[in-house]
Design a protein around this motif. Sequence first.
Motif, PDB file in Angstrom:
ATOM      1  N   SER A  69      -0.213   0.345   8.712  1.00  0.00           N
ATOM      2  CA  SER A  69      -1.063   0.040   7.550  1.00  0.00           C
ATOM      3  C   SER A  69      -0.493   0.488   6.212  1.00  0.00           C
ATOM      4  O   SER A  69      -1.072   0.203   5.171  1.00  0.00           O
ATOM      5  CB  SER A  69      -2.436   0.692   7.736  1.00  0.00           C
ATOM      6  N   VAL A  70       0.644   1.184   6.212  1.00  0.00           N
ATOM      7  CA  VAL A  70       1.212   1.722   4.976  1.00  0.00           C
ATOM      8  C   VAL A  70       2.592   1.119   4.749  1.00  0.00           C
ATOM      9  O   VAL A  70       3.417   1.069   5.663  1.00  0.00           O
ATOM     10  CB  VAL A  70       1.312   3.262   5.027  1.00  0.00           C
ATOM     11  N   ASP A  71       2.836   0.683   3.515  1.00  0.00           N
ATOM     12  CA  ASP A  71       4.121   0.048   3.190  1.00  0.00           C
ATOM     13  C   ASP A  71       5.134   0.999   2.570  1.00  0.00           C
ATOM     14  O   ASP A  71       6.332   0.864   2.802  1.00  0.00           O
ATOM     15  CB  ASP A  71       3.884  -1.120   2.219  1.00  0.00           C
ATOM     16  N   ALA A 116       4.037  -0.061   8.173  1.00  0.00           N
ATOM     17  CA  ALA A 116       3.983  -1.514   8.332  1.00  0.00           C
ATOM     18  C   ALA A 116       5.405  -2.066   8.410  1.00  0.00           C
ATOM     19  O   ALA A 116       6.374  -1.393   8.018  1.00  0.00           O
ATOM     20  CB  ALA A 116       3.240  -2.129   7.146  1.00  0.00           C
ATOM     21  N   LYS A 120      -5.237   7.040   8.928  1.00  0.00           N
ATOM     22  CA  LYS A 120      -4.848   5.657   8.662  1.00  0.00           C
ATOM     23  C   LYS A 120      -4.635   4.882   9.971  1.00  0.00           C
ATOM     24  O   LYS A 120      -4.135   5.420  10.954  1.00  0.00           O
ATOM     25  CB  LYS A 120      -3.539   5.615   7.858  1.00  0.00           C
ATOM     26  N   PRO A 121      -4.966   3.594   9.968  1.00  0.00           N
ATOM     27  CA  PRO A 121      -4.654   2.763  11.135  1.00  0.00           C
ATOM     28  C   PRO A 121      -3.142   2.597  11.300  1.00  0.00           C
ATOM     29  O   PRO A 121      -2.362   2.790  10.371  1.00  0.00           O
ATOM     30  CB  PRO A 121      -5.316   1.421  10.799  1.00  0.00           C
ATOM     31  N   SER A 131       0.861  -1.179   0.000  1.00  0.00           N
ATOM     32  CA  SER A 131       0.000   0.000   0.000  1.00  0.00           C
ATOM     33  C   SER A 131       0.899   1.232   0.000  1.00  0.00           C
ATOM     34  O   SER A 131       1.885   1.286   0.747  1.00  0.00           O
ATOM     35  CB  SER A 131      -0.923   0.003   1.209  1.00  0.00           C
ATOM     36  N   THR A 190       2.169   4.794  11.305  1.00  0.00           N
ATOM     37  CA  THR A 190       1.414   4.054  10.283  1.00  0.00           C
ATOM     38  C   THR A 190       2.248   3.059   9.492  1.00  0.00           C
ATOM     39  O   THR A 190       1.697   2.274   8.719  1.00  0.00           O
ATOM     40  CB  THR A 190       0.760   5.034   9.287  1.00  0.00           C
TER      41      THR A 190
END
Length: 416
Positions: free
Chosen positions: A329-331, A359, A325-326, A67, A357
């Motif tokens: 959750s972000v790559d 990951a 955003k959780p 993501s 955020t």
Amino acid sequence: MADVAHHPGGYLGNRKLKDALLQHKALSRKGLSERLFGLLFSGLVYPQIWEDADVDMQAMELGPDHSIVTIGSGGCNMLAYLSRAPKSIDVVDLNPHHIALNRLKLAAVRHLPTHLDVVRLFGMEAVESNSSSYDTFISGNLDRATRAYWEGRRMNGRRRIEVLNDNIYRTGLLGRFIGAGHLLARLHGVELTQFVKARSLREQRQFFDTEIAPLFDKPLIRFITGRKSSLFGLGIPPQQYDELARDAAGNSIAPVLRQRLEKLACHFPLRDNHFAWQAFARRYPRPHEGSLPTYLRPENYLTIRDNVERVTVHHASFTELLRSKPAASVDRYVLLDAQDWMTDEQLNELWSEIDRTAAPGGRVIFRTAAEESVVEGRVSQHLLRRWNYLANRSTELNLRDRSAIYGGFHIYELRA
């Protein structure tokens, strides 16, 4: 895709853009400079993005499970990323003109009948049927605000979409800046469009050394480049000019600009560098002349078209979006050169959200006007302690960046 917020008043009515740009009092010298830049930046700035998306994808090691959150700018990058079929892409931008352009590009790829139709719209000049293609295939598939933007009237009374019947890359702040550069060169007897006749790196070098390099010693050009406002047309705000000036000697950044233009002109074969085509020919190469940007190449068309729905475009700042955003959750984060504009407080707010955020294995990539990473010494060590700076890989990929206008390219990876 959510509706885009359109600000007909431009910079004056765009609180988010003003908050990002203004750091000094209105009546101070720096404050006046910031407000002048804000007025110029309130229109379309980048019809084409000036970051090399191929380098981005190598730096991110982009894969289908990732993501991404990225700044939109001209939109070429997010479409290029779709060629790797990532899980999702969130595009953010504070400029409503860029938002409208990003949405148009997504709708065009999704709804135009063929790849050639997409190339006609964004990769060729003087195609008078482009606005008709828009009316037939795209208009009805846009959200209300984006449709109103492209069907709105310009000062000449023509619809905004009709710029694509001619050459959108000669418009916008950057397009007009490049045009002014060509005019300035002609005033000194140099026709920059002749550069694209070069057939080898040797010929490219010869043209640069004999025609372009001497321009930077001209008194008028040194005078112009000694003023911050001279580079507003490149989308370079006052803060970023100061970063560039750190790499310059004296009161002119002409030597820095000469070095960057030398890289653009001499370090990559012309056939493989669409950035050089835009700089020197003010258009993309034709099929027999060279290659188009990644998002317009035929081998990527079907993958990009089939993954358009994975993109969401937001009129928001990077930090603002990340707050929604959780955790973890972000790559991948693509910041372009936005951090050069930021205060220390803004940088720390941004990295606080990135840290929250990210990951496992998350990566942040960005560019800087100067060579050094802007976060070192400014972002709290408490925030950066979990991040590893990939210095060697950053240097390697900076050398490969065909746009050539930045001093540094940087990759940070979340520690395991």
